[in-house]
Design an enzyme around this catalytic site. Structure first.
Site, PDB file in Angstrom:
ATOM      1  N   GLY A  14       0.778  -1.233   0.000  1.00 14.21           N
ATOM      2  CA  GLY A  14       0.000   0.000   0.000  1.00 14.21           C
ATOM      3  C   GLY A  14       0.808   1.280   0.000  1.00 14.21           C
ATOM      4  O   GLY A  14       0.290   2.338   0.383  1.00 14.21           O
ATOM      5  N   ARG A  66     -16.752 -15.117  -9.640  1.00 15.37           N
ATOM      6  CA  ARG A  66     -16.197 -13.778  -9.919  1.00 15.37           C
ATOM      7  C   ARG A  66     -17.297 -12.725 -10.013  1.00 15.37           C
ATOM      8  O   ARG A  66     -17.136 -11.594  -9.565  1.00 15.37           O
ATOM      9  CB  ARG A  66     -15.414 -13.854 -11.230  1.00 15.37           C
ATOM     10  CG  ARG A  66     -14.683 -12.575 -11.576  1.00 15.37           C
ATOM     11  CD  ARG A  66     -14.079 -12.682 -12.964  1.00 15.37           C
ATOM     12  NE  ARG A  66     -13.135 -11.609 -13.195  1.00 15.37           N
ATOM     13  CZ  ARG A  66     -12.575 -11.377 -14.376  1.00 15.37           C
ATOM     14  NH1 ARG A  66     -12.836 -12.159 -15.403  1.00 15.37           N
ATOM     15  NH2 ARG A  66     -11.738 -10.369 -14.543  1.00 15.37           N
ATOM     16  N   MET A  91      -4.333  -7.041  -7.065  1.00 16.87           N
ATOM     17  CA  MET A  91      -3.884  -8.237  -7.777  1.00 16.87           C
ATOM     18  C   MET A  91      -5.017  -9.027  -8.439  1.00 16.87           C
ATOM     19  O   MET A  91      -4.964 -10.249  -8.517  1.00 16.87           O
ATOM     20  CB  MET A  91      -3.091  -9.152  -6.813  1.00 16.87           C
ATOM     21  CG  MET A  91      -1.891  -8.475  -6.190  1.00 16.87           C
ATOM     22  SD  MET A  91      -0.759  -7.800  -7.429  1.00 16.87           S
ATOM     23  CE  MET A  91       0.064  -9.301  -7.941  1.00 16.87           C
ATOM     24  N   ARG A  92      -6.037  -8.318  -8.878  1.00 11.22           N
ATOM     25  CA  ARG A  92      -7.126  -8.986  -9.601  1.00 11.22           C
ATOM     26  C   ARG A  92      -7.408  -8.195 -10.874  1.00 11.22           C
ATOM     27  O   ARG A  92      -7.338  -6.969 -10.864  1.00 11.22           O
ATOM     28  CB  ARG A  92      -8.404  -8.992  -8.758  1.00 11.22           C
ATOM     29  CG  ARG A  92      -8.299  -9.734  -7.462  1.00 11.22           C
ATOM     30  CD  ARG A  92      -9.606  -9.646  -6.697  1.00 11.22           C
ATOM     31  NE  ARG A  92     -10.695 -10.285  -7.411  1.00 11.22           N
ATOM     32  CZ  ARG A  92     -10.925 -11.590  -7.407  1.00 11.22           C
ATOM     33  NH1 ARG A  92     -10.147 -12.398  -6.733  1.00 11.22           N
ATOM     34  NH2 ARG A  92     -11.935 -12.091  -8.083  1.00 11.22           N
ATOM     35  N   LEU A  93      -7.755  -8.932 -11.928  1.00  9.60           N
ATOM     36  CA  LEU A  93      -8.184  -8.247 -13.152  1.00  9.60           C
ATOM     37  C   LEU A  93      -9.652  -7.882 -12.999  1.00  9.60           C
ATOM     38  O   LEU A  93     -10.420  -8.621 -12.377  1.00  9.60           O
ATOM     39  CB  LEU A  93      -8.027  -9.173 -14.357  1.00  9.60           C
ATOM     40  CG  LEU A  93      -6.596  -9.480 -14.816  1.00  9.60           C
ATOM     41  CD1 LEU A  93      -6.627 -10.436 -16.003  1.00  9.60           C
ATOM     42  CD2 LEU A  93      -5.852  -8.199 -15.174  1.00  9.60           C
ATOM     43  N   LEU A  94     -10.039  -6.758 -13.580  1.00 11.85           N
ATOM     44  CA  LEU A  94     -11.452  -6.380 -13.578  1.00 11.85           C
ATOM     45  C   LEU A  94     -12.066  -6.924 -14.875  1.00 11.85           C
ATOM     46  O   LEU A  94     -11.456  -6.821 -15.945  1.00 11.85           O
ATOM     47  CB  LEU A  94     -11.588  -4.852 -13.528  1.00 11.85           C
ATOM     48  CG  LEU A  94     -10.875  -4.161 -12.350  1.00 11.85           C
ATOM     49  CD1 LEU A  94     -11.019  -2.648 -12.452  1.00 11.85           C
ATOM     50  CD2 LEU A  94     -11.417  -4.657 -11.013  1.00 11.85           C
ATOM     51  N   HIS A 116       1.936   1.091 -13.011  1.00 16.01           N
ATOM     52  CA  HIS A 116       2.664  -0.163 -13.233  1.00 16.01           C
ATOM     53  C   HIS A 116       4.166   0.113 -13.371  1.00 16.01           C
ATOM     54  O   HIS A 116       4.558   1.040 -14.081  1.00 16.01           O
ATOM     55  CB  HIS A 116       2.131  -0.851 -14.499  1.00 16.01           C
ATOM     56  CG  HIS A 116       2.778  -2.166 -14.731  1.00 16.01           C
ATOM     57  ND1 HIS A 116       2.412  -3.307 -14.048  1.00 16.01           N
ATOM     58  CD2 HIS A 116       3.822  -2.527 -15.536  1.00 16.01           C
ATOM     59  CE1 HIS A 116       3.181  -4.313 -14.435  1.00 16.01           C
ATOM     60  NE2 HIS A 116       4.044  -3.867 -15.330  1.00 16.01           N
TER      61      HIS A 116
HETATM   62  C1  GRF Z   1       3.658  -1.053  -7.380  1.00 18.35           C
HETATM   63  O1  GRF Z   1       4.929  -1.329  -7.902  1.00 18.35           O
HETATM   64  C2  GRF Z   1       2.671  -0.754  -8.466  1.00 18.35           C
HETATM   65  O2  GRF Z   1       3.246  -0.093  -9.544  1.00 18.35           O
HETATM   66  C3  GRF Z   1       2.223  -2.141  -8.877  1.00 18.35           C
HETATM   67  O3  GRF Z   1       2.131  -2.847  -7.670  1.00 18.35           O
HETATM   68  C4  GRF Z   1       3.056  -2.300  -6.735  1.00 18.35           C
HETATM   69  C5  GRF Z   1       2.297  -1.983  -5.493  1.00 18.35           C
HETATM   70  O4  GRF Z   1       3.130  -1.528  -4.459  1.00 18.35           O
HETATM   71  N1  GRF Z   1       0.972  -2.102  -9.604  1.00 18.35           N
HETATM   72  P1  GRF Z   1       2.492  -0.835  -3.176  1.00 18.35           P
HETATM   73  O5  GRF Z   1       1.548  -1.862  -2.541  1.00 18.35           O
HETATM   74  O6  GRF Z   1       1.758   0.378  -3.629  1.00 18.35           O
HETATM   75  O7  GRF Z   1       3.654  -0.523  -2.289  1.00 18.35           O
END
Ligand code: GRF
EC number: 2.1.2.2
Length: 206
Positions: A14, A66, A91-94, A116
């Site tokens: 986070g 889902r 960590m999930r696709l929408l 990303h």
């Molecule tokens: C980050 O590197 C972000 O770009 C990717 O997932 C990571 C999340 O890190 N989508 P955090 O939980 O915000 O520290």
């Protein structure tokens, strides 16, 4: 005019979510409001951090179905009249249905973004920094993009290069990415708050 309402979706540490919270708290409450932070993982450190920062949290855990999971998330978005979703390590696709549904509330405007740690389309998916590191690339970067149903495939809004010096270690290089992510994402949030990034309100409420 009411504040722009955002929801942040996060599954892990986070650090991006908290950078967004810090920026929102710095800006006027009349401009931007974080409706809630949502996680799908009960042990995600982001939940505790958000609570400590005074931000409302929701946990909607993965379900076998889902559609049922997404229906629960959509009902929260509906309840809070959320204008923008910021994905921050979610960590999930929408699904296409979910995205379509959310768009309909905003007259077709795309108001879901993700950050990303690579120069997309290179290194989509997980472990992007480590994969680029082991390929000994001289530079990679950070991408801020709109979200579609694919894996990191939505339209690119902003990219910034992160160079790698020859003696850089993976932890040091990773830190460089996070700094860029936090700055770009906070800047984008500020643009949304100040109307520099057009926003179609889901629903005007007094
Ligand atoms: C980050 O590197 C972000 O770009 C990717 O997932 C990571 C999340 O890190 N989508 P955090 O939980 O915000 O520290």
């Amino acid at each position: 005019m009411r504040p722009v309402r955002i929801a942040i979706f996060a599954s892990g540490t986070g650090s991006n979510a908290m950078a967004l919270v810090a920026k929102a708290q710095e800006l006027s409450k009349e401009k931007i409001e974080i409706a809630f932070i949502l996680s799908d993982k009960p042990a995600a450190p982001v939940l505790e951090k958000a609570k400590n920062a005074g931000v409302r949290t929701y946990l909607v855990e993965k379900k076998a179905d889902r559609k049922a999971h997404e229906a629960e998330v959509l009902s929260l978005l509906h309840e809070y009249h959320v204008d923008w979703i910021f994905l921050a390590g979610y960590m999930r696709l929408l699904s296409a249905d979910f995205i379509q549904h959310f768009r309909q509330w905003h007259e077709g405007a795309e108001q879901i973004v993700n950050i990303h740690p690579s120069l997309l389309p290179a290194y989509p998916g997980v472990d992007s920094i480590a994969r680029a590191f082991s390929d000994s690339v001289k530079e990679s970067g950070v991408t801020l993009h709109l979200v579609d149903e694919g894996m990191d495939t939505g339209r690119i809004l902003v990219q910034e290069i992160v160079c790698r010096s020859q003696d850089s270690t993976l932890p040091a290089w990773t830190q460089q990415f996070h700094e860029v992510e936090h700055r770009l994402y906070s800047q984008f949030l500020e643009n949304v708050a100040l109307g520099r990034q057009p926003t179609v309100y889901f629903k005007e409420t007094p």
